[in-house]
Enzyme design. Structure first.
Site, mmCIF file in Angstrom:
data_model
loop_
_atom_site.group_PDB
_atom_site.id
_atom_site.type_symbol
_atom_site.label_atom_id
_atom_site.label_comp_id
_atom_site.label_asym_id
_atom_site.label_seq_id
_atom_site.Cartn_x
_atom_site.Cartn_y
_atom_site.Cartn_z
ATOM 1 N N HIS A 115 0.751 -1.059 0.204
ATOM 2 C CA HIS A 115 -0.036 -0.192 0.212
ATOM 3 C C HIS A 115 0.818 1.114 -0.015
ATOM 4 O O HIS A 115 1.845 1.241 0.603
ATOM 5 C CB HIS A 115 -1.035 -0.191 1.301
ATOM 6 C CG HIS A 115 -2.066 0.910 1.156
ATOM 7 N ND1 HIS A 115 -1.772 2.227 1.314
ATOM 8 C CD2 HIS A 115 -3.165 0.544 0.791
ATOM 9 C CE1 HIS A 115 -3.148 2.767 1.046
ATOM 10 N NE2 HIS A 115 -4.106 1.838 0.743
ATOM 11 N N ASP A 146 -7.813 -5.263 -0.026
ATOM 12 C CA ASP A 146 -8.479 -6.093 -1.165
ATOM 13 C C ASP A 146 -8.034 -7.703 -1.025
ATOM 14 O O ASP A 146 -8.516 -8.583 -1.714
ATOM 15 C CB ASP A 146 -7.795 -5.686 -2.461
ATOM 16 C CG ASP A 146 -8.502 -4.448 -3.092
ATOM 17 O OD1 ASP A 146 -7.451 -3.386 -3.237
ATOM 18 O OD2 ASP A 146 -9.621 -4.328 -3.137
#
Ligand code: SDX
Length: 424
Positions: A302, A359
Site C-alpha cells: 500500500h 483487497d
C-alpha cells in the site's frame, strides 16, 4: 509560525508550513514557481498534498483509519452503511429522525428511468460491469442535469447513492441473462441490493441476514480512503466544474485498474491460479520477490499503510465468521492465510513494509456470498461512492479550489525547423 527554508542557486527562499489537526506537516509550495522559477517534482504524488480535507484521516504507520474522526473499528462494529453515507456526506452522525428520513429518500430514488434499461441491452453479456457502471453513472447527467442550485445538488447526491446499486444489480442480471429485479421499498439499502442481485421473478427470495450483515460491513470498510487514485480522479475532474455524475464516472474508471480497486478481482484470480497449480504458495512467493517474473502478490502492499491495513484485519476475521456461518470451506482462504503468514516473516516483504491490504480478503467473502469475480470491483465502487461524493462536495464548496493543472519537466527535443517531406 515556523517556515521551511530552501536554498536554490545561491538564493534563500522561505515557505510557510501547514499543520493539520493530527499534526501532519506540509510545506506550502503554492508560491514556489513564482518565487523560485522552479517546480517541485513528485511522480505519483507520493509526497504531495493536493488539498486540505476534513473527511478521512489515515495514519499509515499506526494503521489508523477514521471517517470524520470516528475510528473504522467502531463504525464497522456498530454503524450501518447508510449511516456512514450520511456521516461522510454531511460531516455528522444523524439523529434517528435524520437517519430515517435519509433512508426513506434513498428508498424512493432507487428506480432508474425506464429508458435507461436500453443501455444494458446494448452491451454484450461478456461486458465487464465496471464499463457499464462508469458509462451509466455519467449517463445519469443526461436524465438529471446538475443545476448549480445547491438543493438540486443535494437531490442528485441522493439519486446517485440510490441508483448506483440498481445499476450494479442490473449489470449483473444482464451478464447472466436474467430478468431485472426491481428495487423494493420495504428493504434496506444493502438487503435491497442483494435482493435485486439474487432474486428471480419466479419465486420469493429472502436475503439471508448473514449476507446482509457481511455486505454492510464490506461497504462500510470501503466507503472512503482520503486522496487515493480514484478519489483524486473525482476531485481532478470536478475541479473543472464538471458535474458530479461525470466526476464519479471518472472515479469508477480509475478504480477499475488492478493496482487499485481491481486488485480484489486480481487477488481471487491469483489464489485460484495457485490452487490450480497444486497450492504451491511458496513458488508464487518467490515469483513475487523476483522482479523479472512480472508477478506481484496482489492484495499486498500500500502507498500509505506501512503497517497493517486496519480494514484487512477486520476482513480477515469476517471471512472466517462468514464462511463458518455459511458452512463453506474455501481452500482459497487457507492459501491466502498461508501467503500472509509467509510474507510477514519474509525479509523482502518486511523490508518493503508490504502487508495485506483491503483487497486481500474481501474477495473471499464476496465469493462466499455468491458474487461473481468480475463484480468484485463493482462492490468496491458501491462502497466507495459516498466517499467520492463527500470529497467532490468538499472540493466544490472549498473557496480555495482551483482547476487542477500540474506542471511537468519537458525532456523532449529542443527547437528544430520543419523539414518538407521531399527533403527527409
Ligand atoms: C487499494 O491508495 C489507497 O488508499 C488505495 C486503497 C483505497 O482504499 O482506495 O487502499 C485501495 O488500491 C489497495 C491496493 C490494491 N492494489 C494491490 O493490491 C496491487 C498490488 N500492490 C502493489 O502493486 C503496490 O503495493 C501498490 C500499487 C498498492 C502500491 O504501490 P507503490 O506505493 O507505488 O509501491 P511500489 O510499486 O513502488 O513498490 C515498492 C516496492 C517495489 O520494490 P523495489 O522496487 O523497492 O525493490 O515494493 C514492491 C515493489 O516491487 N512491491 C511488491 C508489491 N507491492 C509493492 N512486490 C511484490 N508484491 C506486491 N504486491
Amino acid at each position: 509560525m515556523d517556515t521551511a527554508k530552501l536554498i536554490l542557486k545561491g538564493h534563500e527562499y522561505e515557505f510557510p508550513l501547514i499543520e493539520g489537526s493530527e499534526h501532519e506537516l506540509a510545506i506550502d509550495f503554492t508560491k514556489l514557481r513564482a518565487q523560485t522559477g522552479a517546480i517541485s517534482f513528485d511522480p505519483g504524488y507520493g509526497n504531495t498534498g493536493s488539498c486540505m480535507s476534513e473527511i478521512t484521516y489515515i495514519d499509515g504507520e499506526k494503521g489508523i483509519l477514521r471517517y470524520r474522526g470516528y475510528p473504522i473499528e467502531q463504525l464497522a462494529e456498530r454503524s450501518s452503511f447508510v449511516e456512514v453515507c450520511y456521516l461522510l456526506v454531511n460531516n455528522k452522525l444523524p439523529t434517528a429522525e435524520e437517519l430515517a428520513s435519509f433512508q426513506q429518500k434513498l428508498t424512493y430514488h432507487t428506480l432508474l428511468h425506464e429508458d435507461m434499461k436500453k443501455f444494458f441491452e446494448s452491451y454484450p453479456p461478456s461486458a465487464h460491469p465496471m464499463a457499464i457502471m462508469s458509462a451509466t453513472a455519467i449517463s445519469l447527467s443526461a436524465y438529471y442535469p446538475e443545476l448549480l442550485d445547491p438543493e438540486i445538488i443535494d437531490l442528485n447526491i441522493v439519486r446517485l447513492l440510490a441508483k448506483f446499486k440498481t445499476i450494479a444489480a442490473y449489470a449483473y442480471k444482464r451478464s447472466i441473462g436474467q430478468a431485472y429485479v426491481y428495487p423494493r421499498n420495504d428493504l434496506g439499502y444493502t438487503e435491497d441490493f442483494l435482493h435485486m442481485m439474487f432474486a428471480v421473478p419466479t419465486e420469493d427470495y429472502v436475503v439471508p441476514e448473514v449476507l446482509t450483515r457481511a455486505l454492510d460491513l464490506l461497504l462500510i470498510l470501503h466507503a472512503d480512503h482520503e486522496q487515493n487514485c480514484s478519489t483524486s480522479t473525482v476531485r481532478m475532474v470536478g475541479s473543472s466544474q464538471a458535474n458530479m455524475f461525470a466526476s464519479v464516472a471518472a472515479g469508477v474508471s480509475a478504480l477499475w485498474g488492478p493496482l487499485h480497486g481491481g486488485a480484489n478481482q486480481a487477488v481471487i484470480e491469483m489464489l485460484q491460479m495457485i490452487h490450480k497449480d497444486g497450492g504451491d504458495y511458496q513458488k508464487y512467493m518467490n515469483m513475487a520477490k523476483d522482479k523479472d517474473s512480472g508477478f506481484r502478490l496482489m492484495g499486498f502492499g500500500h502507498r500509505v499503510y506501512k503497517n497493517f491495513d486496519p480494514r484487512a484485519q477486520i476482513l480477515k476475521k469476517a471471512a472466517d465468521e462468514v464462511l463458518s456461518e455459511l458452512g463453506i470451506n474455501d481452500p482459497l482462504l487457507e492459501i491466502a492465510k498461508n501467503l500472509e503468514a509467509i510474507a510477514l516473516a519474509d525479509s523482502y516483504f518486511v523490508e518493503r513494509k508490504l502487508y495485506p491490504n483491503v483487497d486481500f480478503y474481501s474477495g473471499i467473502i464476496y465469493r462466499a456470498m455468491g458474487i461473481p469475480t468480475d463484480m468484485f470491483t463493482v462492490m468496491f465502487a458501491l462502497g466507495r461512492l459516498p466517499g467520492w461524493i463527500a470529497q467532490w462536495k468538499e472540493m466544490r464548496n472549498d473557496a480555495a479550489t482551483r482547476i487542477n493543472r500540474p506542471r511537468q519537466i519537458y525532456t523532449g527535443a529542443t527547437v528544430r525547423d520543419y523539414v518538407p517531406v521531399k527533403e527527409r
